[in-house]
Design an enzyme around this catalytic site. Structure first.
Site, short mmCIF file in Angstrom:
data_model
loop_
_atom_site.label_atom_id
_atom_site.label_comp_id
_atom_site.label_asym_id
_atom_site.label_seq_id
_atom_site.Cartn_x
_atom_site.Cartn_y
_atom_site.Cartn_z
N GLU A 50 0.85 -1.19 0.00
CA GLU A 50 0.00 0.00 0.00
C GLU A 50 0.89 1.24 0.00
O GLU A 50 0.70 2.15 0.80
CB GLU A 50 -0.93 -0.01 1.22
CG GLU A 50 -2.09 0.93 1.06
CD GLU A 50 -2.68 1.32 2.40
OE1 GLU A 50 -3.90 1.39 2.49
OE2 GLU A 50 -1.91 1.58 3.33
N GLU A 56 4.99 7.90 -3.58
CA GLU A 56 5.79 7.18 -2.57
C GLU A 56 6.72 6.15 -3.19
O GLU A 56 7.29 5.31 -2.49
CB GLU A 56 4.86 6.52 -1.54
CG GLU A 56 4.14 7.53 -0.66
CD GLU A 56 3.40 6.88 0.49
OE1 GLU A 56 3.47 5.64 0.62
OE2 GLU A 56 2.75 7.61 1.26
#
Length: 720
Positions: A180, A189
């Site tokens: 995730e 990210e």
């Protein structure tokens, strides 16, 4: 490792046991960078990992994790439920080897271990490995695993995934990957490079991936508010006050960084005009190795006349290969109007994943109803960018040495006529009694440096610019002529106050010490961390003239009682999360409710207007004054709040009003009604039902000048 090199380079035989101990100690230690709010200095905190056999570990330092989005994420029940269902659908083979990258508290790893046990994996060679490189979170994950009896069913690695090696760490390549590592933009990210490395080095052939796919969407919008967040040139032209941050042909010399900016767009629903239907941008298939770069040319038909000020974007996750489990970050209006199932998914407000805004340049791109516009979308490994009608602004967005990029809210503030007028009038009044002053701009304010230099040709302006430094100096050189001053008037020091000496000031006394205050890089911090200005003033005390003019001259800590049900829910304490006990994380993550005693969570910075449903329950109260005519010192304040509306009080919003000129009552407020500033939000340990005339709350606050922190305490009473 330097320590190992020293041992090996001395010429003495190094005992293998000594090297193993040294390596183990280095591997179990991490350094956390923290910014001192009063000095701007970076400070290192050491985080130690306990030995494996320590079954009662010390919790990781609370301040390291309480300001993260982990708690909000774990309170997102739609997200948790979707991942649980997808993991259960993926783990069907009892010999599955599952790898969880970016494991956090270990929730997905525990879901995988439970699903594996359900198909007999514990006796058939199945395994779960969790990779979490951030040591404070890794320490917390071990506590969660122990609390759920999972410490022997999930193997934890405190490493980056690109440091994992098959055979050294993993017994064999993983055939299921769960992760995730997503942000509001999706890619920020490092999702793509992480998946690429995993496919190359860590995964078996044809692995199962959760999530399976992601699709990004966009929509063209017109919004005066969003226009103000990016078009400084035209907004300061409307101000017509003679100060030009973006003069003439240099309208892009100060601009918003060309990137997607995360924002809670539901809060803007009533002031946005939709100029197109939602359109698909990119589809990312995680079930195969992703590409680093792609480009898409999209034709968009407009639905009404207007100016395209921005593209609002979001993403939809398909978590399973069957296409039955979805999670969407779409704004409310898109979820309500869409005929597609994934977009209709209704969920609670959450703060960890927002929508994103990509700004057009200038006044926007004019569009007429039923016009077809061409959009070019590109993505690299970490971001998605847009170019509308090709040949538009994208080619000019490279940053030159004198170009400055600021956050959207700072751009809007610099273009705000009332804000500019308050500063201009205050400085004008100060200069009427100061001839040929020596002025120190104590922060990173371009506006004040330009203003004073252009208003007082005989002044000497010393810009500290601790954040802007050389870029600030290059910028001032570029705009000097357009603002009618000589660059020789300005000296950019580029130092923090603690490094400034009388030599830097040519041994002249300072007549004007000014700031907005604004320190580059500190915009997202708590409001009182701009009291760094007070710390700077104190360090420069011996260099100030006896009658020095200081602006702002005072700060006033203000507060207002608030109903904040959405924010409260996202910060509330955890118990059962999809069948796993997470109560051990509450104190460390700064949760509200169910904490020992009357312990409160931390005061955190938010744009209150973006916090879902909000309601003011009291008038605004003053709690504490900070007098900048004096050196910095400890302060204490208290007040009694009487409620003007009934409702559930979840806490209070707190901010600083900056008094520019006490005699003229010139005050700049940074409260919730001003959407360009973040406020501090202190949530109570428990919500309180309040009624006008019956409920009273007492609030106390204390300021510690050694840390720059303010602590709050409160108590409520109800009159019969």
């Amino acid at each position: 490792m330097p320590s190992c090199c020293c041992l090996l380079g001395l010429g003495f035989p190094s005992p293998p046991s000594a090297l193993r101990i040294l390596r183990r100690r280095m591997a179990s230690r991490a350094f956390q960078l923290r910014l001192n709010p009063l000095t701007g200095d970076s400070e290192w905190l050491v985080v130690e990992e306990e030995e494996e056999e320590d079954h009662h570990p010390t919790p990781p330092p609370k301040q390291l994790l309480a300001t993260t989005s982990y708690l909000d994420m774990l309170n997102d029940s739609a997200r948790n439920r979707a991942y649980r269902r997808a993991i259960e659908a993926a783990v069907t083979d009892p010999s599955s080897r599952v790898l969880d990258i970016g494991a956090g508290t270990g929730l997905l790893s525990m879901m995988a271990a439970r699903a594996l046990a359900a198909v007999g994996g514990e006796t058939r060679g199945g395994s779960v490995s969790a990779c979490e490189s951030y040591l404070p979170m890794g320490k917390l994950m071990r506590r969660v695993l122990r609390a759920n009896g999972m410490e022997n069913r999930v193997k934890v690695f405190h490493k980056r995934s690109d440091e994992l090696k098959v055979r050294d760490d993993l017994d064999s390549p993983a055939d299921i990957l769960v992760s995730e590592i997503l942000d509001s933009e999706l890619l920020g990210e490092g999702l793509i490079p992480t998946l690429q490395q995993a496919y190359d080095m860590l995964l078996a052939k044809n692995p199962k991936i959760v999530p399976y796919r992601a699709t990004t969407y966009g929509q063209l919008v017109e919004s005066t508010f969003l226009w103000k967040l990016h078009d400084l040139h035209n907004n300061e032209a409307n101000a017509a006050d003679g100060v030009w941050l973006t003069p003439g042909e240099m309208e892009r010399i100060v601009s918003v960084k060309p990137q997607q900016h995360a924002m809670q767009c539901d809060a803007l629903e009533d002031e946005i005009r939709l100029l197109s239907e939602p359109f698909k941008v990119f589809e990312f298939d995680f079930w195969k190795r992703p590409d680093s770069h792609r480009e898409a040319n999209i034709k968009i038909r407009t639905t009404r006349d207007g100016y395209v000020h921005a593209i609002i974007s979001w993403w939809v996750l398909q978590l399973d290969s069957a296409g039955s489990i979805f999670y969407s970050t779409a704004p409310r209006w898109a979820r309500q109007s869409s005929s597609e199932g994934p977009q209709r998914d209704m969920k609670d407000w959450c703060d960890h994943w927002k929508q994103c805004v990509w700004f057009m340049q200038g006044k926007g791109i004019p569009a007429t109803e039923d016009q077809v516009l061409s959009l070019r979308a590109r993505h690299n490994q970490t971001s998605i960018s847009y170019q509308l009608n090709i040949n538009d602004e994208a080619c000019d967005r490279s940053s030159k040495g004198d170009h400055l990029t600021l956050l959207p809210e700072r751009i809007a503030l610099y273009g705000d006529k009332d804000w500019r007028s308050a500063l201009i009038n205050t400085i004008k009044n100060a200069l009427t009694v100061k001839s040929s002053p020596t002025c120190v701009v104590a922060d990173d304010s371009m506006f004040l440096a330009l203003l004073i230099s252009s208003m007082s040709p005989t002044s000497k302006v010393i810009a500290m610019y601790p954040g802007l430094r050389d870029k600030g100096a290059a910028y001032l050189r570029s705009v000097a002529d357009a603002n009618n001053f000589s660059i020789d008037q300005i000296q950019v020091i580029g130092k923090r106050a603690s490094s400034i000496t009388a030599d830097d000031l040519k041994h002249k006394k300072v007549n004007l010490l000014v700031g907005e205050p604004f320190y580059l890089g500190s915009e997202g911090m708590l409001p009182w961390q701009n009291l760094r200005f007070w710390s700077v003033r104190t360090l420069l005390d011996s260099m100030l003239s006896e009658d020095a003019f200081i602006m702002p001259c005072k700060g006033i800590l203000k507060l207002c009682a608030m109903s904040l049900p959405d924010l409260w829910r996202s910060r509330s304490s955890l118990k059962d999360v999809e069948g796993f006990d997470h109560s051990v994380v509450n104190e460390t993550l700064g949760a509200c409710g169910c904490l020992p005693g009357d312990q409160q969570g931390p005061c955190l910075p938010y744009y209150v207007w973006q916090c879902g449903y909000t309601k003011k329950l009291s008038k605004v109260y003053s709690l504490m004054d900070f007098n900048f005519s004096e050196p910095i010192h400890s302060c204490f304040g208290k007040t009694k709040i009487e409620f003007s509306h009934d409702g559930t009080c979840h806490g209070f919003a707190v901010w600083i009003d900056w008094v520019l000129d006490e005699r003229k009552s010139v005050v700049l407020t940074t409260g919730p009604d001003n959407r360009y500033w973040k406020q501090g939000v202190q949530l109570f340990s428990k919500p309180v039902e309040v009624n006008p005339g019956k409920s009273v709350m007492h609030v106390e606050a204390s300021f510690d000048p050694s840390t720059g922190e303010i602590t709050f305490s409160s108590s409520s009473t109800t009159c019969s």
